[in-house]
Design an enzyme around this catalytic site. Structure first.
Site, PDB file in Angstrom:
ATOM      1  CE1 TYR A 110      49.195  76.231 -40.346  1.00 50.85           C
ATOM      2  CE2 TYR A 110      47.837  74.283 -40.008  1.00 50.85           C
ATOM      3  CZ  TYR A 110      47.995  75.564 -40.494  1.00 50.85           C
ATOM      4  OH  TYR A 110      46.949  76.169 -41.149  1.00 50.85           O
ATOM      5  CE1 TYR A 149      44.504  71.858 -40.248  1.00 54.09           C
ATOM      6  CE2 TYR A 149      45.653  72.781 -42.128  1.00 54.09           C
ATOM      7  CZ  TYR A 149      44.943  72.953 -40.955  1.00 54.09           C
ATOM      8  OH  TYR A 149      44.668  74.206 -40.510  1.00 54.09           O
ATOM      9  NE  ARG A 159      39.742  74.871 -41.967  1.00 53.22           N
ATOM     10  CZ  ARG A 159      40.199  76.117 -42.095  1.00 53.22           C
ATOM     11  NH1 ARG A 159      41.203  76.516 -41.368  1.00 53.22           N
ATOM     12  NH2 ARG A 159      39.656  76.975 -42.937  1.00 53.22           N
ATOM     13  CG  HIS A 162      43.785  77.342 -44.659  1.00 54.68           C
ATOM     14  ND1 HIS A 162      43.615  76.004 -44.376  1.00 54.68           N
ATOM     15  CD2 HIS A 162      44.297  77.891 -43.528  1.00 54.68           C
ATOM     16  CE1 HIS A 162      44.002  75.757 -43.140  1.00 54.68           C
ATOM     17  NE2 HIS A 162      44.427  76.889 -42.590  1.00 54.68           N
ATOM     18  CG  HIS A 164      46.144  81.033 -41.107  1.00 52.94           C
ATOM     19  ND1 HIS A 164      44.980  81.017 -40.364  1.00 52.94           N
ATOM     20  CD2 HIS A 164      46.511  79.742 -41.230  1.00 52.94           C
ATOM     21  CE1 HIS A 164      44.676  79.769 -40.053  1.00 52.94           C
ATOM     22  NE2 HIS A 164      45.595  78.961 -40.572  1.00 52.94           N
TER      23      HIS A 164
END
Lengths: 244, 205
Positions: A110, A149, A159, A162, A164
């Protein structure tokens, strides 16, 4: 601007057995952030039935193109289209609604000062996008498929891939944040955040199928993700004065 | 078997996670260049009618820790109690009130703050007037579904006593958790406590 009359009327109550509970020990952070007292339940009022409206004129040309909207240069990764409809529980489209998305880059990193994962940042990937639904509630984004990740929860929790999603409806009480997962990802069933959702049926409703018909040959695969917001009660008797 | 109600289920909520700022306040995070400015910087514009107020607060967890990764959104009526929304059946809201704001905990102190006008009283469905309030929605890492609450004002004693929503709070000693404390002229403090002692009243509304 709105092409159809904005929805009015009382919101249907949330199904708290379908939605995740607040306290979910498998997702450790929830343990100190979950209210311990019962929620105070009451019918919606104008304060929940109305909400902000965001005009399409606010959008930039590349707001829904995450591949190019950071620097204008192409981000690295599998190119995908994510598209679907925003509807309410009665199946009615939710038009003119703002959808905001954010995600990790193709390596699972991120663009956030709190993310120190060793996968590198992509200099051309910002990781956010937005759009406003059309009159039929449709939306689409162009992006790269986010990587999986690891995250600190259990010793080796990961995770799944995905995206959000932040959703507005026509009332502030419909506000919702959720996550879209990808068909076939074996990490979905292992994810403590996914597992806060009580039923497999509900989990399945967050998994976007590969949509070959919407894919662009020699360009991008597509995934379809429909999202359902709280509905509104509609009866001919709705003008009656009623208690809270 | 019976007929289907043909009602769909609401999409299940998932946490906003620790990186919510990337999507909702990228400029505040330092991710410039995607949007010219973050949305919801203020619920009012210059010229908004009504009493100008500033509300400051933080979000605290059950261990007393102040969250640095919380995001709060607010929605309110104008000073006359009308929502600036096309589906408020009364219409005619103050054009300088947008009504909606989004604010994040400061990355260092955890405090959030926003300037607005004190909203007027909004009628409940039965016609009784609710006390002035600002609806809020709180998300963060560890919050599985956004928490709904309201900011009321401690200096609105009469309206608060008449408010049908506040009257629904069965444990009366908890009503104070919904009241912003006056800290000076036009200044209020409203801390959101997620769990434990002084836990804020959250609504299922």
């Amino acid at each position: 601007m709105a092409e159809s009359a904005p929805a009015r009327g009382p919101l249907v109550g949330r199904d708290r057995f379908w939605q995740p509970p607040a306290y979910t020990p498998g997702y450790k952070t929830s343990m100190t952030r979950a209210p311990s007292r019962p929620l105070v339940a009451l019918g919606s009022t104008l304060s929940e039935e109305t909400g902000p409206v965001f005009g399409r004129d606010m959008l930039g040309e590349k707001d829904n193109n995450l591949i190019e909207n950071f620097t204008g240069q192409q981000a690295v990764g599998e190119r995908i289209v994510v598209h679907g409809r925003l509807i309410d529980q009665s199946g009615r489209p939710v038009p003119d609604a703002l959808i905001e998305v954010w995600q990790a880059n193709a390596g699972g990193r991120y663009r956030h000062k709190k993310d120190g994962y060793l996968a590198p940042l992509d200099p051309n990937f910002g990781g956010c996008g937005r759009t406003v639904t059309d009159a039929q509630g449709r939306y689409e984004f162009l992006t790269v498929r986010p990587g999986a990740y690891p995250w600190p929860n259990g010793v080796n929790d990961w995770r799944p891939m995905h995206i959000h999603f932040g959703l507005f409806g026509s009332g502030f009480g419909q506000r919702l944040i959720t996550q879209m997962y990808f068909e076939g990802d074996p990490l979905i069933a292992r994810c403590p955040i996914v597992k806060v959702i009580p039923s497999q049926e509900a989990i399945d409703s967050l998994i976007a199928p590969l949509d070959m018909d919407a894919s662009m040959p020699m360009d991008a695969l597509a995934y379809k993700f429909d999202i359902v917001l709280r509905g509104r009660r509609q009866t001919y008797f709705e003008n009656r004065k009623e208690g809270l | 078997m019976v007929q289907s109600l043909n009602q769909l289920k609401e999409s299940p909520s998932q946490t906003a996670g620790p990186y919510v700022h990337i999507g909702l306040t990228p400029n505040a995070l330092g991710n410039h260049g995607i949007y010219p400015r973050d949305l919801g910087k203020s619920p009012i514009r210059a010229g908004a009618k009504g009493e100008k107020i500033t509300i400051t607060g933080h979000v605290r967890d059950g261990a007393g820790m102040i969250l640095r990764d919380a995001l709060v959104e607010s929605w309110q009526a104008d000073a006359a109690g009308i929502h600036p929304a096309p589906n408020d059946p009364r219409g005619g809201a103050d054009p300088n009130v947008t009504g909606w704001a989004r604010f994040i905990a400061d990355f260092d102190s955890g405090d959030w703050q926003f300037d607005t006008v004190k909203p007027g009283r909004v009628p409940a469905p039965d016609g009784r007037l609710m006390a002035p309030h600002i609806s809020i929605w709180v998300v963060a890492r560890g919050i599985n579904i956004g928490l709904q609450s309201r900011i009321y004002f401690e200096d609105e004693e009469k309206a608060n006593a008449e408010c049908p929503v506040l009257q629904r709070v069965e444990h009366r000693e908890r009503v104070k958790t919904l009241l912003a404390k006056k800290t000076g002229p036009g200044s209020y403090r409203f801390d959101i406590v997620l769990q434990g002692e002084d836990e804020t009243v959250f609504f299922d509304i």
